[in-house]
Motif scaffolding. Structure first.
Motif, PDB file in Angstrom:
ATOM      1  N   ILE A  57       0.875  -1.180   0.000  1.00 38.84           N
ATOM      2  CA  ILE A  57       0.000   0.000   0.000  1.00 38.84           C
ATOM      3  C   ILE A  57       0.906   1.222   0.000  1.00 38.84           C
ATOM      4  O   ILE A  57       1.494   1.571   1.026  1.00 38.84           O
ATOM      5  CB  ILE A  57      -0.949  -0.008   1.219  1.00 38.84           C
ATOM      6  CG1 ILE A  57      -1.797  -1.274   1.211  1.00 38.84           C
ATOM      7  CG2 ILE A  57      -1.819   1.235   1.222  1.00 38.84           C
ATOM      8  CD1 ILE A  57      -2.699  -1.432   2.403  1.00 38.84           C
ATOM      9  N   ASP A  62      -3.508   5.885   2.805  1.00 34.49           N
ATOM     10  CA  ASP A  62      -4.203   4.615   2.609  1.00 34.49           C
ATOM     11  C   ASP A  62      -3.774   3.585   3.651  1.00 34.49           C
ATOM     12  O   ASP A  62      -4.607   2.829   4.164  1.00 34.49           O
ATOM     13  CB  ASP A  62      -3.949   4.075   1.196  1.00 34.49           C
ATOM     14  CG  ASP A  62      -4.541   4.965   0.120  1.00 34.49           C
ATOM     15  OD1 ASP A  62      -5.538   5.661   0.406  1.00 34.49           O
ATOM     16  OD2 ASP A  62      -4.001   4.965  -1.004  1.00 34.49           O
ATOM     17  N   ARG A  63      -2.466   3.540   3.977  1.00 36.23           N
ATOM     18  CA  ARG A  63      -1.997   2.628   5.032  1.00 36.23           C
ATOM     19  C   ARG A  63      -2.644   2.976   6.365  1.00 36.23           C
ATOM     20  O   ARG A  63      -3.106   2.088   7.087  1.00 36.23           O
ATOM     21  CB  ARG A  63      -0.468   2.692   5.168  1.00 36.23           C
ATOM     22  CG  ARG A  63       0.280   2.044   4.030  1.00 36.23           C
ATOM     23  CD  ARG A  63       1.754   1.850   4.354  1.00 36.23           C
ATOM     24  NE  ARG A  63       2.448   3.066   4.723  1.00 36.23           N
ATOM     25  CZ  ARG A  63       2.992   3.925   3.876  1.00 36.23           C
ATOM     26  NH1 ARG A  63       2.915   3.714   2.562  1.00 36.23           N
ATOM     27  NH2 ARG A  63       3.636   4.991   4.298  1.00 36.23           N
ATOM     28  N   ARG A  65      -5.493   4.538   6.886  1.00 39.21           N
ATOM     29  CA  ARG A  65      -6.918   4.237   6.856  1.00 39.21           C
ATOM     30  C   ARG A  65      -7.152   2.753   7.084  1.00 39.21           C
ATOM     31  O   ARG A  65      -8.020   2.352   7.856  1.00 39.21           O
ATOM     32  CB  ARG A  65      -7.547   4.664   5.536  1.00 39.21           C
ATOM     33  CG  ARG A  65      -9.041   4.397   5.477  1.00 39.21           C
ATOM     34  CD  ARG A  65      -9.678   4.907   4.214  1.00 39.21           C
ATOM     35  NE  ARG A  65      -8.901   4.527   3.060  1.00 39.21           N
ATOM     36  CZ  ARG A  65      -9.327   3.691   2.116  1.00 39.21           C
ATOM     37  NH1 ARG A  65     -10.523   3.173   2.184  1.00 39.21           N
ATOM     38  NH2 ARG A  65      -8.564   3.389   1.101  1.00 39.21           N
ATOM     39  N   VAL A  66      -6.348   1.907   6.436  1.00 44.89           N
ATOM     40  CA  VAL A  66      -6.469   0.456   6.626  1.00 44.89           C
ATOM     41  C   VAL A  66      -6.241   0.110   8.096  1.00 44.89           C
ATOM     42  O   VAL A  66      -7.005  -0.654   8.692  1.00 44.89           O
ATOM     43  CB  VAL A  66      -5.488  -0.305   5.710  1.00 44.89           C
ATOM     44  CG1 VAL A  66      -5.366  -1.763   6.119  1.00 44.89           C
ATOM     45  CG2 VAL A  66      -5.922  -0.190   4.259  1.00 44.89           C
ATOM     46  N   ASP A  95      -6.060  -1.427  -0.195  1.00 45.13           N
ATOM     47  CA  ASP A  95      -6.318   0.010  -0.249  1.00 45.13           C
ATOM     48  C   ASP A  95      -7.323   0.381  -1.339  1.00 45.13           C
ATOM     49  O   ASP A  95      -7.898   1.463  -1.305  1.00 45.13           O
ATOM     50  CB  ASP A  95      -5.015   0.785  -0.446  1.00 45.13           C
ATOM     51  CG  ASP A  95      -4.282   0.389  -1.721  1.00 45.13           C
ATOM     52  OD1 ASP A  95      -4.376  -0.796  -2.109  1.00 45.13           O
ATOM     53  OD2 ASP A  95      -3.607   1.251  -2.313  1.00 45.13           O
ATOM     54  N   ARG A  96      -7.567  -0.509  -2.294  1.00 49.27           N
ATOM     55  CA  ARG A  96      -8.521  -0.211  -3.365  1.00 49.27           C
ATOM     56  C   ARG A  96      -9.965  -0.483  -2.942  1.00 49.27           C
ATOM     57  O   ARG A  96     -10.895  -0.107  -3.653  1.00 49.27           O
ATOM     58  CB  ARG A  96      -8.163  -0.997  -4.616  1.00 49.27           C
ATOM     59  CG  ARG A  96      -6.904  -0.454  -5.292  1.00 49.27           C
ATOM     60  CD  ARG A  96      -6.686  -1.041  -6.661  1.00 49.27           C
ATOM     61  NE  ARG A  96      -6.149  -2.386  -6.653  1.00 49.27           N
ATOM     62  CZ  ARG A  96      -4.866  -2.689  -6.510  1.00 49.27           C
ATOM     63  NH1 ARG A  96      -3.976  -1.728  -6.337  1.00 49.27           N
ATOM     64  NH2 ARG A  96      -4.458  -3.945  -6.534  1.00 49.27           N
ATOM     65  N   GLN A 102     -13.856  -2.709   3.349  1.00 46.37           N
ATOM     66  CA  GLN A 102     -12.814  -3.154   4.281  1.00 46.37           C
ATOM     67  C   GLN A 102     -13.429  -3.609   5.595  1.00 46.37           C
ATOM     68  O   GLN A 102     -13.066  -4.657   6.132  1.00 46.37           O
ATOM     69  CB  GLN A 102     -11.810  -2.023   4.543  1.00 46.37           C
ATOM     70  CG  GLN A 102     -10.927  -1.701   3.386  1.00 46.37           C
ATOM     71  CD  GLN A 102     -10.037  -0.511   3.654  1.00 46.37           C
ATOM     72  OE1 GLN A 102     -10.138   0.145   4.698  1.00 46.37           O
ATOM     73  NE2 GLN A 102      -9.161  -0.206   2.719  1.00 46.37           N
TER      74      GLN A 102
END
Length: 121
Positions: A57, A62-63, A65-66, A95-96, A102
């Motif tokens: 990622i 994005d990292r 958020r995950v 991340d997509r 998720q």
């Protein structure tokens, strides 16, 4: 009512704790976007460690958020997970997914891990 916090006592904090899970994994939950590795810890609560590699990622937002979604779903699902040390590994494509996708994927993964744990008992 069970405690649903995510304090220091609910986290894997040391390299030794991570190595113990990697070396002696008892339970695995795999998906193209994630991998959960777990082993019993002998404590009265589950603990979570996160591995979200820049290789899989790229963007830090994005990292992050995950990781937020993983922590939040773990916080709500920890009553299903008895006393396990769990490592979450993000795979390419996580991340997509939208945050809702998720969350759904992770909630399903926590349930799958719980079922594996119950099946062995």
């Amino acid at each position: 009512m069970p405690e649903t916090s995510f304090g220091r006592n609910k986290r894997l904090l040391t390299a030794r704790a991570y190595q113990a899970v990697f070396a002696d994994t008892c339970y695995k939950v795999a998906h193209p976007n994630l991998l959960l590795l777990a082993k019993p810890n002998g404590l009265c609560q589950p603990r979570l460690g996160l591995v979200v590699a820049k290789k899989h990622i790229r963007r830090s937002v994005d990292r992050n958020r995950v990781k937020r979604v993983v922590r939040e779903t773990f916080r709500h699902s920890q009553n299903l997970l008895d006393s396990l040390d769990i490592i979450f590994l993000a795979r390419q494509g996580m991340d997509r997914l939208t945050p809702r996708e998720q969350t759904d994927l992770l909630e399903n993964s926590w349930r799958r891990l719980s079922r594996k744990l119950q099946a062995e008992q």
